[in-house]
Motif scaffolding. Structure first.
Motif, PDB file in Angstrom:
ATOM      1  N   GLU A  90     119.227   4.657   6.078  1.00 23.60           N
ATOM      2  CA  GLU A  90     117.806   4.632   6.434  1.00 23.60           C
ATOM      3  C   GLU A  90     116.971   4.029   5.300  1.00 23.60           C
ATOM      4  OE1 GLU A  90     116.082   5.694   9.139  1.00 23.60           O
ATOM      5  OE2 GLU A  90     117.779   6.350  10.339  1.00 23.60           O
ATOM      6  N   VAL A  91     117.312   4.409   4.077  1.00 26.29           N
ATOM      7  CA  VAL A  91     116.561   3.893   2.921  1.00 26.29           C
ATOM      8  C   VAL A  91     116.981   2.465   2.595  1.00 26.29           C
ATOM      9  CG1 VAL A  91     115.994   4.288   0.485  1.00 26.29           C
ATOM     10  CG2 VAL A  91     116.350   6.231   2.004  1.00 26.29           C
ATOM     11  N   GLY A  92     118.254   2.128   2.914  1.00 32.14           N
ATOM     12  CA  GLY A  92     118.755   0.787   2.623  1.00 32.14           C
ATOM     13  C   GLY A  92     119.231   0.622   1.195  1.00 32.14           C
ATOM     14  N   VAL A  93     119.849   1.694   0.657  1.00 30.69           N
ATOM     15  CA  VAL A  93     120.341   1.639  -0.721  1.00 30.69           C
ATOM     16  C   VAL A  93     121.779   2.140  -0.767  1.00 30.69           C
ATOM     17  CG1 VAL A  93     118.066   1.942  -1.750  1.00 30.69           C
ATOM     18  CG2 VAL A  93     119.475   3.960  -1.276  1.00 30.69           C
ATOM     19  N   LYS A  94     122.447   1.847  -1.882  1.00 26.81           N
ATOM     20  CA  LYS A  94     123.808   2.325  -2.077  1.00 26.81           C
ATOM     21  C   LYS A  94     123.796   3.739  -2.660  1.00 26.81           C
ATOM     22  CE  LYS A  94     125.878  -2.246  -2.594  1.00 26.81           C
ATOM     23  NZ  LYS A  94     126.680  -3.161  -3.456  1.00 26.81           N
ATOM     24  N   LYS A  95     124.985   4.331  -2.744  1.00 22.46           N
ATOM     25  CA  LYS A  95     125.128   5.732  -3.152  1.00 22.46           C
ATOM     26  C   LYS A  95     124.503   6.012  -4.516  1.00 22.46           C
ATOM     27  CE  LYS A  95     128.690   9.271  -3.836  1.00 22.46           C
ATOM     28  NZ  LYS A  95     130.145   9.552  -3.754  1.00 22.46           N
ATOM     29  N   THR A  96     124.830   5.177  -5.511  1.00 23.91           N
ATOM     30  CA  THR A  96     124.336   5.432  -6.867  1.00 23.91           C
ATOM     31  C   THR A  96     122.812   5.377  -6.921  1.00 23.91           C
ATOM     32  OG1 THR A  96     124.692   3.092  -7.382  1.00 23.91           O
ATOM     33  CG2 THR A  96     126.420   4.627  -8.026  1.00 23.91           C
ATOM     34  N   THR A  97     122.224   4.403  -6.214  1.00 20.30           N
ATOM     35  CA  THR A  97     120.765   4.279  -6.196  1.00 20.30           C
ATOM     36  C   THR A  97     120.127   5.451  -5.457  1.00 20.30           C
ATOM     37  OG1 THR A  97     120.944   1.871  -6.234  1.00 20.30           O
ATOM     38  CG2 THR A  97     118.834   2.787  -5.540  1.00 20.30           C
ATOM     39  N   PHE A  98     120.754   5.861  -4.350  1.00 21.34           N
ATOM     40  CA  PHE A  98     120.208   6.972  -3.570  1.00 21.34           C
ATOM     41  C   PHE A  98     120.116   8.242  -4.416  1.00 21.34           C
ATOM     42  CE2 PHE A  98     120.905  10.689  -0.813  1.00 21.34           C
ATOM     43  CZ  PHE A  98     119.791  10.582   0.013  1.00 21.34           C
ATOM     44  N   TYR A  99     121.213   8.570  -5.102  1.00 19.01           N
ATOM     45  CA  TYR A  99     121.209   9.805  -5.891  1.00 19.01           C
ATOM     46  C   TYR A  99     120.339   9.693  -7.143  1.00 19.01           C
ATOM     47  CZ  TYR A  99     124.552  11.980  -2.790  1.00 19.01           C
ATOM     48  OH  TYR A  99     125.145  12.544  -1.681  1.00 19.01           O
ATOM     49  N   ARG A 100     120.152   8.482  -7.644  1.00 16.92           N
ATOM     50  CA  ARG A 100     119.186   8.311  -8.746  1.00 16.92           C
ATOM     51  C   ARG A 100     117.779   8.629  -8.253  1.00 16.92           C
ATOM     52  NH1 ARG A 100     115.599   4.545  -9.917  1.00 16.92           N
ATOM     53  NH2 ARG A 100     116.462   2.933  -8.536  1.00 16.92           N
ATOM     54  N   LEU A 101     117.441   8.119  -7.073  1.00 18.98           N
ATOM     55  CA  LEU A 101     116.121   8.391  -6.503  1.00 18.98           C
ATOM     56  C   LEU A 101     115.941   9.878  -6.217  1.00 18.98           C
ATOM     57  CD1 LEU A 101     115.835   5.362  -4.030  1.00 18.98           C
ATOM     58  CD2 LEU A 101     114.633   5.651  -6.202  1.00 18.98           C
ATOM     59  N   VAL A 102     117.020  10.506  -5.746  1.00 15.54           N
ATOM     60  CA  VAL A 102     116.964  11.955  -5.488  1.00 15.54           C
ATOM     61  C   VAL A 102     116.645  12.715  -6.774  1.00 15.54           C
ATOM     62  CG1 VAL A 102     118.356  13.989  -4.909  1.00 15.54           C
ATOM     63  CG2 VAL A 102     118.454  11.951  -3.457  1.00 15.54           C
ATOM     64  N   ARG A 103     117.360  12.387  -7.859  1.00 12.40           N
ATOM     65  CA  ARG A 103     117.130  13.069  -9.141  1.00 12.40           C
ATOM     66  C   ARG A 103     115.709  12.859  -9.634  1.00 12.40           C
ATOM     67  NH1 ARG A 103     122.282  10.916 -10.150  1.00 12.40           N
ATOM     68  NH2 ARG A 103     121.373   9.232 -11.409  1.00 12.40           N
ATOM     69  N   GLU A 104     115.224  11.619  -9.534  1.00 14.54           N
ATOM     70  CA  GLU A 104     113.868  11.317  -9.999  1.00 14.54           C
ATOM     71  C   GLU A 104     112.823  12.053  -9.155  1.00 14.54           C
ATOM     72  OE1 GLU A 104     113.477   7.084  -9.996  1.00 14.54           O
ATOM     73  OE2 GLU A 104     114.869   6.790 -11.675  1.00 14.54           O
ATOM     74  N   HIS A 105     113.049  12.075  -7.830  1.00 13.52           N
ATOM     75  CA  HIS A 105     112.088  12.724  -6.936  1.00 13.52           C
ATOM     76  C   HIS A 105     112.065  14.231  -7.172  1.00 13.52           C
ATOM     77  CE1 HIS A 105     109.473  13.358  -3.616  1.00 13.52           C
ATOM     78  NE2 HIS A 105     110.399  13.916  -2.836  1.00 13.52           N
ATOM     79  N   GLU A 106     113.241  14.822  -7.342  1.00 12.15           N
ATOM     80  CA  GLU A 106     113.311  16.266  -7.574  1.00 12.15           C
ATOM     81  C   GLU A 106     112.701  16.640  -8.920  1.00 12.15           C
ATOM     82  OE1 GLU A 106     117.415  17.257  -6.909  1.00 12.15           O
ATOM     83  OE2 GLU A 106     117.136  17.391  -4.728  1.00 12.15           O
ATOM     84  N   LYS A 107     112.877  15.778  -9.899  1.00  9.44           N
ATOM     85  CA  LYS A 107     112.244  16.015 -11.195  1.00  9.44           C
ATOM     86  C   LYS A 107     110.726  15.966 -11.056  1.00  9.44           C
ATOM     87  CE  LYS A 107     112.123  14.255 -15.947  1.00  9.44           C
ATOM     88  NZ  LYS A 107     112.632  13.191 -16.874  1.00  9.44           N
ATOM     89  N   GLU A 108     110.248  15.002 -10.269  1.00 11.70           N
ATOM     90  CA  GLU A 108     108.803  14.858 -10.030  1.00 11.70           C
ATOM     91  C   GLU A 108     108.261  16.081  -9.295  1.00 11.70           C
ATOM     92  OE1 GLU A 108     106.674  12.119  -6.914  1.00 11.70           O
ATOM     93  OE2 GLU A 108     107.187  10.905  -8.667  1.00 11.70           O
TER      94      GLU A 108
END
Length: 215
Positions: A182-200
């Motif tokens: 849905e986001v159009g990203v690979k696994k490593t990018t997806f989980y990086r975004l997850v970590r950044e969003h959860e930190k935010e």
């Protein structure tokens, strides 16, 4: 013995146009099937069309090249390939913009000496030009880095779309694989975004609690 004429053309990238070289080769009435074109760097001779051409060349055939730098840009490799064609295969090479580099004309020892000397000089010049180009590119990159210019693909940022998909994923409405699609990203990018969003989210929650406790 049937003598065939071939043309070889090289441009450095797919964005460059081979029109000027092609026109000079076609003026010699060489059949289209006997014109070989590579679109890649001249730093070595591991080029698909050139290697195919070399397998086809036979004794007495003539290979036409618009200019020596279109043949290659590495001095030692230019000389190696030149000797491979003219001495081992015993075909001729004609460089159209340099009449002295025409092995069909200079068969005596003096002519061969002159042609070899010119070849040495021009191949050295071709390599020097390649070195200068690389130096200018390096200087341009260094200057850009000093100005803060970023190279490479832009870093994917957290968007509102990602935040909505993240919520669905956390609620179990989407699998991780589906969320990535849905986001159009690979696994490593997806989980990086997850970590950044959860930190935010964590920082925002802490700020809200701090404001509430301060009331």
């Amino acid at each position: 013995m049937l003598i065939r004429k071939f043309g070889y053309i090289r441009v450095s990238s797919k964005d460059q146009h081979e029109g000027r070289q092609l026109a000079s080769i076609k003026d010699l009435e060489i059949d289209d099937r006997d014109i070989f074109i590579d679109k890649q760097s001249g730093r070595d001779f591991q080029r698909e069309q050139y290697q195919l051409l070399k397998r086809i060349l036979r004794q007495g055939d003539i290979l036409y090249i618009h200019s020596l730098d279109r043949f290659g840009r590495n001095k030692e490799e230019i000389l190696t390939e030149w000797n491979e064609i003219t001495k081992n295969i015993q075909a001729d090479i004609v460089v159209l913009d340099m009449p002295l580099l025409d092995t069909t004309q200079y068969k005596d020892s003096l002519g061969t000496f002159i042609a070899d000397l010119v070849l040495q000089i021009l191949s050295w010049m071709a390599e020097e030009e390649r070195t200068r180009i690389r130096k200018r590119q390096r200087e341009g990159i260094d200057n850009a880095l000093q100005r803060g210019v970023a190279f490479g693909r832009p870093r994917i940022q957290i968007s509102e779309e990602f935040k909505q998909i993240y919520k669905k994923w956390k609620r179990g409405e989407l699998t991780a694989v589906k969320a990535m699609e849905e986001v159009g990203v690979k696994k490593t990018t997806f989980y990086r975004l997850v970590r950044e969003h959860e930190k935010e989210l964590k920082i925002n929650n802490q700020e809200r609690r701090g404001k509430y406790n301060g009331i």
